[in-house]
Design an enzyme around this catalytic site. Structure first.
Site, PDB file in Angstrom:
ATOM      1  N   GLU A 152       0.815  -1.213   0.000  1.00  0.00           N
ATOM      2  CA  GLU A 152       0.000   0.000   0.000  1.00  0.00           C
ATOM      3  C   GLU A 152       0.858   1.277   0.000  1.00  0.00           C
ATOM      4  O   GLU A 152       0.345   2.364   0.261  1.00  0.00           O
ATOM      5  CB  GLU A 152      -1.005  -0.058   1.154  1.00  0.00           C
ATOM      6  CG  GLU A 152      -1.942  -1.240   0.895  1.00  0.00           C
ATOM      7  CD  GLU A 152      -3.092  -1.400   1.870  1.00  0.00           C
ATOM      8  OE1 GLU A 152      -4.214  -1.124   1.456  1.00  0.00           O
ATOM      9  OE2 GLU A 152      -2.860  -1.793   3.012  1.00  0.00           O
ATOM     10  N   HIS A 154      -2.746   2.851   8.933  1.00  0.00           N
ATOM     11  CA  HIS A 154      -3.811   2.205   8.160  1.00  0.00           C
ATOM     12  C   HIS A 154      -4.016   0.798   8.686  1.00  0.00           C
ATOM     13  O   HIS A 154      -3.056   0.090   8.972  1.00  0.00           O
ATOM     14  CB  HIS A 154      -3.408   2.185   6.683  1.00  0.00           C
ATOM     15  CG  HIS A 154      -4.248   1.276   5.846  1.00  0.00           C
ATOM     16  ND1 HIS A 154      -5.610   1.409   5.742  1.00  0.00           N
ATOM     17  CD2 HIS A 154      -3.922   0.208   5.071  1.00  0.00           C
ATOM     18  CE1 HIS A 154      -6.084   0.464   4.946  1.00  0.00           C
ATOM     19  NE2 HIS A 154      -5.076  -0.285   4.533  1.00  0.00           N
ATOM     20  N   HIS A 188      -7.183  -2.730   9.024  1.00  0.00           N
ATOM     21  CA  HIS A 188      -8.398  -3.389   8.541  1.00  0.00           C
ATOM     22  C   HIS A 188      -9.192  -3.887   9.749  1.00  0.00           C
ATOM     23  O   HIS A 188      -9.641  -5.026   9.772  1.00  0.00           O
ATOM     24  CB  HIS A 188      -8.049  -4.590   7.652  1.00  0.00           C
ATOM     25  CG  HIS A 188      -7.231  -4.271   6.432  1.00  0.00           C
ATOM     26  ND1 HIS A 188      -6.667  -5.247   5.648  1.00  0.00           N
ATOM     27  CD2 HIS A 188      -6.895  -3.092   5.864  1.00  0.00           C
ATOM     28  CE1 HIS A 188      -6.004  -4.669   4.634  1.00  0.00           C
ATOM     29  NE2 HIS A 188      -6.120  -3.367   4.761  1.00  0.00           N
ATOM     30  N   TYR A 244     -19.329  12.450  19.908  1.00  0.00           N
ATOM     31  CA  TYR A 244     -18.601  13.713  19.723  1.00  0.00           C
ATOM     32  C   TYR A 244     -17.132  13.522  19.364  1.00  0.00           C
ATOM     33  O   TYR A 244     -16.466  14.458  18.919  1.00  0.00           O
ATOM     34  CB  TYR A 244     -18.775  14.624  20.940  1.00  0.00           C
ATOM     35  CG  TYR A 244     -18.025  14.216  22.187  1.00  0.00           C
ATOM     36  CD1 TYR A 244     -18.654  13.490  23.191  1.00  0.00           C
ATOM     37  CD2 TYR A 244     -16.699  14.583  22.383  1.00  0.00           C
ATOM     38  CE1 TYR A 244     -17.977  13.123  24.341  1.00  0.00           C
ATOM     39  CE2 TYR A 244     -16.007  14.225  23.527  1.00  0.00           C
ATOM     40  CZ  TYR A 244     -16.649  13.495  24.507  1.00  0.00           C
ATOM     41  OH  TYR A 244     -15.960  13.132  25.643  1.00  0.00           O
ATOM     42  N   HIS A 250     -12.726  -2.227   2.802  1.00  0.00           N
ATOM     43  CA  HIS A 250     -11.284  -2.370   2.959  1.00  0.00           C
ATOM     44  C   HIS A 250     -10.821  -2.084   4.391  1.00  0.00           C
ATOM     45  O   HIS A 250     -10.369  -2.992   5.078  1.00  0.00           O
ATOM     46  CB  HIS A 250     -10.595  -1.433   1.947  1.00  0.00           C
ATOM     47  CG  HIS A 250      -9.104  -1.520   1.949  1.00  0.00           C
ATOM     48  ND1 HIS A 250      -8.343  -1.221   0.849  1.00  0.00           N
ATOM     49  CD2 HIS A 250      -8.220  -1.840   2.916  1.00  0.00           C
ATOM     50  CE1 HIS A 250      -7.067  -1.376   1.128  1.00  0.00           C
ATOM     51  NE2 HIS A 250      -6.965  -1.753   2.384  1.00  0.00           N
ATOM     52  N   TYR A 280      -8.675  19.801  26.303  1.00  0.00           N
ATOM     53  CA  TYR A 280      -8.878  18.738  27.270  1.00  0.00           C
ATOM     54  C   TYR A 280      -7.547  18.185  27.751  1.00  0.00           C
ATOM     55  O   TYR A 280      -6.582  18.137  27.006  1.00  0.00           O
ATOM     56  CB  TYR A 280      -9.713  17.629  26.619  1.00  0.00           C
ATOM     57  CG  TYR A 280      -9.962  16.444  27.508  1.00  0.00           C
ATOM     58  CD1 TYR A 280     -10.892  16.508  28.526  1.00  0.00           C
ATOM     59  CD2 TYR A 280      -9.245  15.267  27.327  1.00  0.00           C
ATOM     60  CE1 TYR A 280     -11.124  15.413  29.340  1.00  0.00           C
ATOM     61  CE2 TYR A 280      -9.465  14.172  28.138  1.00  0.00           C
ATOM     62  CZ  TYR A 280     -10.401  14.254  29.144  1.00  0.00           C
ATOM     63  OH  TYR A 280     -10.620  13.170  29.948  1.00  0.00           O
TER      64      TYR A 280
HETATM   65 ZN   LIG Z   1      -5.250  -1.996   3.472  1.00  0.00          ZN
END
Ligand SMILES: [Zn+2]
Length: 216
Positions: free
Chosen positions: A74, A92, A94, A113, A154, A212
């Protein structure tokens, strides 16, 4: 070693993602951009055995600068996001809730929120084959004014100025998706509906979250 700190941080974050159940097998990848170089996890390597030297450095065109293994499949996605945004890092995965929700909605409604952490309701990038230019374009579009996006059928992706900040958002993205899925399931009961926060309330929460925590 070139960019040793960043390579070490990539290994640390991948192991943490696995420990928290945010990845299935090795189906997660993270990267850090330093100038015109990108530090990205290698393809399909078991995280438990990964060392900083296994993490490669590539240029923004995807050419290896210092890499003993093939980069994540990727990498084109990461490169497109760096070209289209001012992100300094990308995570990233899955994970199940974000992936499940990505197949039912085009945007994650602002039911919690925490959506404000991402700059507003998180969009779902339309499906395209993994590693394709089309997917990269779809994801870059979904990230406009946002620090996170889902990728239809994905998974999920977050960005930030640093890897620590991008990674910090990933469990929250999985959480708001899990909440939304449960809320959708609960509305199967007669007379129930999902309450969505207005853009005004979301913006107010966003400015509250910025302040916060403990000031140092
Ligand atoms: Zn992926």
């Amino acid at each position: 070693m070139l960019l040793e700190n960043e390579r070490t941080e990539v290994v640390r974050v991948l192991k943490e993602m696995q420990r928290l159940g945010l990845v299935v097998g090795t189906a997660g990848n993270v990267s850090v951009r330093v100038g015109d170089q990108v530090v990205i996890s290698p393809s399909g390597m078991e995280y438990g055995e990964m060392e900083p030297a296994d993490v490669g450095v590539h240029d923004l065109d995807g050419n290896p600068v210092d890499a003993r293994y093939a980069p994540s499949s990727e990498l084109p996605l990461h490169l497109s996001v760096y070209r289209a945004t001012d992100a300094g890092a990308i995570t990233h995965n899955h994970a199940p809730a974000s992936t499940a929700l990505s197949v039912v909605v085009d945007e994650v409604p602002a039911t919690h929120y925490y959506s404000s952490m991402f700059g507003g309701p998180v969009r779902v990038a339309p499906y395209a084959t993994f590693g394709s230019d089309e997917l990269a374009t779809n994801v870059a579009d979904a990230l406009k004014d946002r620090s996170g996006a889902l990728m239809s059928n994905h998974g999920a992706l977050t960005i930030g100025p640093t890897l620590a900040k991008a990674y910090n958002l990933l469990p929250y993205l999985e959480y708001i998706c899990e909440v939304q899925l449960r809320a959708m399931a609960a509305t199967a009961a007669p007379g129930t509906s999902i309450k969505v926060l207005s853009p005004e309330l979301l913006a107010e929460a966003g400015s509250g979250l910025k302040n916060y925590g403990q000031s140092k």
